[in-house]
Design an enzyme around this catalytic site. Structure first.
Site, PDB file in Angstrom:
ATOM      1  N   GLY A  34       0.823  -1.022   0.224  1.00 53.44           N
ATOM      2  CA  GLY A  34       0.001   0.006  -0.025  1.00 53.44           C
ATOM      3  C   GLY A  34       0.873   1.272  -0.044  1.00 53.44           C
ATOM      4  O   GLY A  34       2.201   1.148  -0.003  1.00 53.44           O
ATOM      5  N   SER A  35       0.304   2.334   0.014  1.00 56.95           N
ATOM      6  CA  SER A  35       0.925   3.688  -0.296  1.00 56.95           C
ATOM      7  C   SER A  35       1.687   4.105   1.175  1.00 56.95           C
ATOM      8  O   SER A  35       2.870   4.418   1.097  1.00 56.95           O
ATOM      9  CB  SER A  35      -0.137   4.680  -0.518  1.00 56.95           C
ATOM     10  OG  SER A  35      -0.992   5.027   0.507  1.00 56.95           O
ATOM     11  N   ASP A  88       3.436  -2.314   8.341  1.00 59.71           N
ATOM     12  CA  ASP A  88       2.298  -2.429   7.197  1.00 59.71           C
ATOM     13  C   ASP A  88       1.589  -1.396   7.489  1.00 59.71           C
ATOM     14  O   ASP A  88       1.249  -0.877   8.850  1.00 59.71           O
ATOM     15  CB  ASP A  88       1.738  -3.903   7.456  1.00 59.71           C
ATOM     16  CG  ASP A  88       1.130  -4.365   6.049  1.00 59.71           C
ATOM     17  OD1 ASP A  88       0.975  -3.626   5.004  1.00 59.71           O
ATOM     18  OD2 ASP A  88       0.728  -5.541   5.900  1.00 59.71           O
ATOM     19  N   GLY A  89       0.728  -0.967   6.496  1.00 60.61           N
ATOM     20  CA  GLY A  89      -0.227   0.059   6.445  1.00 60.61           C
ATOM     21  C   GLY A  89      -1.712  -0.703   7.030  1.00 60.61           C
ATOM     22  O   GLY A  89      -1.771  -1.925   7.411  1.00 60.61           O
ATOM     23  N   LYS A 101      -7.488  -4.742   7.368  1.00 57.95           N
ATOM     24  CA  LYS A 101      -6.659  -4.623   6.088  1.00 57.95           C
ATOM     25  C   LYS A 101      -7.286  -5.487   4.754  1.00 57.95           C
ATOM     26  O   LYS A 101      -8.353  -5.893   4.874  1.00 57.95           O
ATOM     27  CB  LYS A 101      -5.157  -5.239   6.513  1.00 57.95           C
ATOM     28  CG  LYS A 101      -4.582  -4.521   7.679  1.00 57.95           C
ATOM     29  CD  LYS A 101      -3.161  -5.203   7.844  1.00 57.95           C
ATOM     30  CE  LYS A 101      -2.330  -5.430   6.776  1.00 57.95           C
ATOM     31  NZ  LYS A 101      -2.106  -4.198   5.713  1.00 57.95           N
ATOM     32  N   GLY A 102      -6.556  -4.981   3.708  1.00 60.87           N
ATOM     33  CA  GLY A 102      -6.860  -5.609   2.345  1.00 60.87           C
ATOM     34  C   GLY A 102      -7.521  -4.608   1.489  1.00 60.87           C
ATOM     35  O   GLY A 102      -8.100  -5.230   0.552  1.00 60.87           O
ATOM     36  N   GLY A 103      -7.424  -3.436   1.840  1.00 57.21           N
ATOM     37  CA  GLY A 103      -7.889  -2.388   0.702  1.00 57.21           C
ATOM     38  C   GLY A 103      -7.079  -2.559  -0.444  1.00 57.21           C
ATOM     39  O   GLY A 103      -7.730  -2.312  -1.584  1.00 57.21           O
ATOM     40  N   GLU A 110      -0.427 -10.813   3.793  1.00 55.41           N
ATOM     41  CA  GLU A 110       0.097  -9.771   4.804  1.00 55.41           C
ATOM     42  C   GLU A 110      -0.215 -10.524   6.069  1.00 55.41           C
ATOM     43  O   GLU A 110       0.409 -10.562   7.125  1.00 55.41           O
ATOM     44  CB  GLU A 110      -0.970  -8.543   4.800  1.00 55.41           C
ATOM     45  CG  GLU A 110      -0.346  -7.536   3.598  1.00 55.41           C
ATOM     46  CD  GLU A 110      -1.413  -6.478   3.335  1.00 55.41           C
ATOM     47  OE1 GLU A 110      -0.911  -5.479   2.784  1.00 55.41           O
ATOM     48  OE2 GLU A 110      -2.578  -6.689   3.869  1.00 55.41           O
ATOM     49  N   LYS A 128      -7.466   6.851   9.498  1.00 56.43           N
ATOM     50  CA  LYS A 128      -7.864   5.343   9.417  1.00 56.43           C
ATOM     51  C   LYS A 128      -8.421   4.993  10.797  1.00 56.43           C
ATOM     52  O   LYS A 128      -8.825   3.952  11.145  1.00 56.43           O
ATOM     53  CB  LYS A 128      -6.621   4.651   9.345  1.00 56.43           C
ATOM     54  CG  LYS A 128      -5.882   4.974   7.913  1.00 56.43           C
ATOM     55  CD  LYS A 128      -6.699   4.644   6.849  1.00 56.43           C
ATOM     56  CE  LYS A 128      -6.022   4.499   5.386  1.00 56.43           C
ATOM     57  NZ  LYS A 128      -4.672   4.129   5.396  1.00 56.43           N
TER      58      LYS A 128
END
Ligand code: 5RP
Length: 229
Positions: A34-35, A88-89, A101-103, A110, A128
């Protein structure tokens, strides 16, 4: 208050940079997707270029490609790995440090990397955060294409399942070629039994619910570090 896209990107970068303080001097690092995780990979690559001895375990094809471009040494996709820290994001984080998570559709990989890590650090911008999981986001599920209609019927007893599609209407697929289903539930007082129920549905590969899986949460703004008690 977070305004534009640039503000949010700056806060993601601030959280990602702060995660460097959670790393050992050298070791195996799980690389999120992710970003926000991408900002962390950039920060880690600077450390590697200055001579630090880190090797990464990417959680997606995209993160592997980015890490390779940045020159971070990587382990293979099979393991077994002994991961010191994964950074992680997340899409949504509750006050209890539980996470959706999982977007980006990478939550199965992950979760595997998370489970192989001695410490898990989640980095997010303040948009978030929520009191209860499900307030802001649906729960991403990785689902087999075989029997999708029947799986969706079963999932409909737990919320409103929506197959994730691209702009052209075709289903978004995971790195493993599976379908993504977003399950709208609304706020969850106790996500753990729902996670167990969803994982018991035949055809569901993995859920995006990460319950008791974050050891450290770094949020910005204001930049703050929360640790699981
Ligand atoms: C990918 C994820 C990402 O970590 C999550 O979607 C957050 O992404 P971003 O940092 O771009 O907001 O779970 O599967």
């Amino acid at each position: 208050m977070l305004g534009g896209v640039n503000d949010i990107a700056a806060e993601k970068r601030a959280a990602a940079d702060a995660a460097l303080a959670e790393l050992p001097a050298r070791g195996v690092i799980g690389l999120g997707t992710g970003s926000t995780a991408a900002f962390f990979l950039e920060a880690l690559a600077l450390r590697v270029r200055s001579g630090a001895s880190y090797v990464g375990v990417p959680t997606s094809k995209a993160s592997r490609a980015l890490a390779e471009r940045l020159g971070i040494p990587l382990l293979d996709d099979v393991g077994p790995w002994s991961i010191d820290v994964t950074v992680d994001g997340a899409d949504e984080v509750s006050d209890a440090l539980d996470v959706i998570k999982g977007g980006g559709g990478a939550h199965t990989r992950e979760k595997i990397v998370n489970a192989a890590s001695r410490k898990n650090v989640i980095i997010v911008d303040a948009t978030k955060r929520s009191r209860l999981l499900g307030e802001r986001r649906a729960i991403p599920l990785e689902v087999l294409r075989f029997g999708l209609g029947s799986t969706l019927q079963r999932l409909a007893t737990r919320g409103t399942p929506q197959v994730r599609t691209s702009a052209d209407g075709t289903p978004v697929l995971t790195d493993a070629g599976n379908v993504l289903v977003d399950l709208v539930t609304g706020p969850l007082l106790d996500p753990r039994p729902l996670d167990a129920a969803l994982r018991a549905v035949p055809g569901v590969v993995e859920t995006g619910l990460f319950i008791s899986r974050a050891d450290v949460l770094i949020v910005s703004p204001p930049l703050a570090v929360f640790r699981r008690q």
